[in-house]
Scaffold this motif. Structure first.
Motif, short mmCIF file in Angstrom:
data_model
loop_
_atom_site.label_atom_id
_atom_site.label_comp_id
_atom_site.label_asym_id
_atom_site.label_seq_id
_atom_site.Cartn_x
_atom_site.Cartn_y
_atom_site.Cartn_z
N MET A 1 6.47 -17.66 34.46
CA MET A 1 6.90 -16.98 35.67
C MET A 1 6.38 -17.75 36.90
O MET A 1 5.26 -18.23 36.89
CB MET A 1 6.39 -15.55 35.67
N GLU A 2 7.20 -17.81 37.94
CA GLU A 2 6.80 -18.54 39.14
C GLU A 2 5.58 -17.92 39.80
O GLU A 2 5.46 -16.69 39.86
CB GLU A 2 7.95 -18.54 40.16
N GLN A 3 4.71 -18.79 40.31
CA GLN A 3 3.50 -18.35 40.97
C GLN A 3 3.81 -17.40 42.12
O GLN A 3 3.10 -16.42 42.34
CB GLN A 3 2.74 -19.58 41.48
N LYS A 4 4.90 -17.64 42.87
CA LYS A 4 5.20 -16.82 44.04
C LYS A 4 5.60 -15.39 43.68
O LYS A 4 5.62 -14.52 44.52
CB LYS A 4 6.28 -17.47 44.89
N ASN A 5 5.92 -15.14 42.42
CA ASN A 5 6.27 -13.78 41.99
C ASN A 5 5.10 -13.04 41.35
O ASN A 5 5.28 -11.93 40.86
CB ASN A 5 7.45 -13.81 41.01
N MET A 6 3.93 -13.67 41.35
CA MET A 6 2.75 -13.06 40.72
C MET A 6 1.79 -12.56 41.79
O MET A 6 1.52 -13.24 42.77
CB MET A 6 2.05 -14.08 39.82
N LEU A 7 1.25 -11.36 41.57
CA LEU A 7 0.26 -10.78 42.46
C LEU A 7 -1.11 -10.80 41.79
O LEU A 7 -1.20 -10.69 40.56
CB LEU A 7 0.61 -9.34 42.81
N VAL A 8 -2.15 -10.91 42.60
CA VAL A 8 -3.51 -10.85 42.10
C VAL A 8 -3.94 -9.39 42.09
O VAL A 8 -4.01 -8.74 43.15
CB VAL A 8 -4.47 -11.67 42.98
N LEU A 9 -4.18 -8.85 40.91
CA LEU A 9 -4.69 -7.49 40.78
C LEU A 9 -6.19 -7.52 41.06
O LEU A 9 -6.89 -8.44 40.64
CB LEU A 9 -4.43 -6.94 39.38
N VAL A 10 -6.67 -6.53 41.80
CA VAL A 10 -8.08 -6.48 42.18
C VAL A 10 -8.62 -5.07 41.99
O VAL A 10 -7.87 -4.11 41.83
CB VAL A 10 -8.30 -6.92 43.65
N ASN A 11 -9.96 -4.96 42.05
CA ASN A 11 -10.58 -3.64 42.08
C ASN A 11 -10.88 -3.28 43.55
O ASN A 11 -10.51 -4.02 44.45
CB ASN A 11 -11.83 -3.60 41.19
N GLU A 12 -11.54 -2.18 43.78
CA GLU A 12 -11.81 -1.71 45.14
C GLU A 12 -12.78 -2.61 45.92
O GLU A 12 -12.96 -2.44 47.12
CB GLU A 12 -12.36 -0.28 45.11
N GLN A 13 -13.41 -3.58 45.24
CA GLN A 13 -14.28 -4.57 45.90
C GLN A 13 -13.57 -5.91 46.05
O GLN A 13 -14.20 -6.92 46.37
CB GLN A 13 -15.59 -4.75 45.11
N ASP A 14 -12.27 -5.96 45.82
CA ASP A 14 -11.45 -7.16 45.91
C ASP A 14 -11.82 -8.21 44.86
O ASP A 14 -11.61 -9.39 45.05
CB ASP A 14 -11.51 -7.77 47.32
N GLU A 15 -12.36 -7.77 43.74
CA GLU A 15 -12.67 -8.68 42.64
C GLU A 15 -11.44 -8.79 41.75
O GLU A 15 -10.89 -7.76 41.32
CB GLU A 15 -13.87 -8.16 41.84
N PRO A 16 -10.96 -10.02 41.48
CA PRO A 16 -9.76 -10.19 40.67
C PRO A 16 -9.92 -9.61 39.26
O PRO A 16 -10.99 -9.71 38.66
CB PRO A 16 -9.58 -11.71 40.60
N ARG A 17 -8.85 -9.00 38.77
CA ARG A 17 -8.85 -8.45 37.41
C ARG A 17 -7.59 -8.84 36.65
O ARG A 17 -7.24 -8.22 35.66
CB ARG A 17 -9.04 -6.94 37.43
N GLY A 18 -6.93 -9.92 37.12
CA GLY A 18 -5.74 -10.40 36.45
C GLY A 18 -4.59 -10.59 37.41
O GLY A 18 -4.76 -10.45 38.63
N THR A 19 -3.41 -10.89 36.87
CA THR A 19 -2.21 -11.03 37.68
C THR A 19 -1.10 -10.19 37.05
O THR A 19 -1.17 -9.84 35.87
CB THR A 19 -1.75 -12.49 37.78
N MET A 20 -0.09 -9.90 37.87
CA MET A 20 1.06 -9.15 37.38
C MET A 20 2.26 -9.54 38.24
O MET A 20 2.12 -9.83 39.43
CB MET A 20 0.80 -7.65 37.49
N GLU A 21 3.44 -9.50 37.64
CA GLU A 21 4.66 -9.78 38.36
C GLU A 21 4.80 -8.76 39.51
O GLU A 21 4.46 -7.59 39.37
CB GLU A 21 5.85 -9.68 37.40
N LYS A 22 5.27 -9.25 40.66
CA LYS A 22 5.28 -8.46 41.90
C LYS A 22 5.97 -7.10 41.77
O LYS A 22 5.38 -6.08 42.11
CB LYS A 22 5.94 -9.28 43.02
N MET A 23 7.18 -7.07 41.29
CA MET A 23 7.89 -5.79 41.23
C MET A 23 7.26 -4.84 40.21
O MET A 23 7.19 -3.63 40.45
CB MET A 23 9.38 -6.02 40.93
N GLU A 24 6.74 -5.38 39.12
CA GLU A 24 6.07 -4.54 38.12
C GLU A 24 4.82 -3.90 38.74
O GLU A 24 4.56 -2.71 38.54
CB GLU A 24 5.69 -5.37 36.89
#
Length: 179
Positions: A1-24
């Motif tokens: 999947m293209e990088q531009k369609n992926m979002l960085v999932l974070v917790n409430e402290q802005d710590e990354p917890r993975g990625t997910m497709e934007k619309m999902e």
């Protein structure tokens, strides 16, 4: 999947917890990293854009100069400058102002649940918006924006209602600190 369609999932402290497709991520209301850029001219008026009518949510609503999501491995400030160029057709220096978390649901079943990095800059040059992203733009004074938010709240994006007073407070505090 293209990088531009992926979002960085974070917790409430802005710590990354993975990625997910934007619309999902928007369908599942997953907390993700975002940014908002507020631009003022030398007179102190704020640049507003009216989102393109075909945007996946909030089409036709007025909001700050630009906002979006950084790509995975992209710093929010770099993403803000990139998106300012892509949406509004110019580049200027931006500085971090503050961060906040908000959640807004839309009629189409999508939810913005964002850890928002807010940046502020100044610009007085030409503006060349991308018509696929921006329907219109204008500069308004903070007082004019406050009046419009009060008289026509449905004309503005959900996040702008939350971020605008925070940006105004940040600017007032910055002026006190600087001089």
């Amino acid at each position: 999947m293209e990088q531009k369609n992926m979002l960085v999932l974070v917790n409430e402290q802005d710590e990354p917890r993975g990625t997910m497709e934007k619309m999902e991520a928007h369908r599942k209301a997953e907390l993700h990293r975002a940014f908002s850029v507020f631009i003022y001219n030398a007179a102190g008026d704020m640049l507003l854009q009216q989102r393109a009518l075909n945007k996946y949510h909030s089409g036709g609503l007025w909001t700050n100069a630009c906002c979006s999501h950084p790509y995975p491995e992209e710093a929010p400030a770099a993403a803000g400058k990139r998106r300012l160029r892509e949406e509004m057709g110019f580049v200027t220096d931006i500085q971090p102002a503050f961060e906040f978390v908000y959640k807004a649901s839309f009629d189409n079943g999508l939810t913005e649940y964002e850890y928002d990095h807010v940046f502020v800059g100044e610009y007085d040059g030409p503006i060349h918006p991308d018509p696929a992203e921006v329907n219109d733009y204008c500069f308004l004074s903070p007082a004019e924006i406050e009046a419009a938010l009060a008289s026509h709240p449905a004309r503005f994006t959900a996040w702008f209602h939350l971020a605008f007073p925070k940006v105004q407070q940040w600017r007032k505090q910055s002026e006190v600190c600087i001089g």
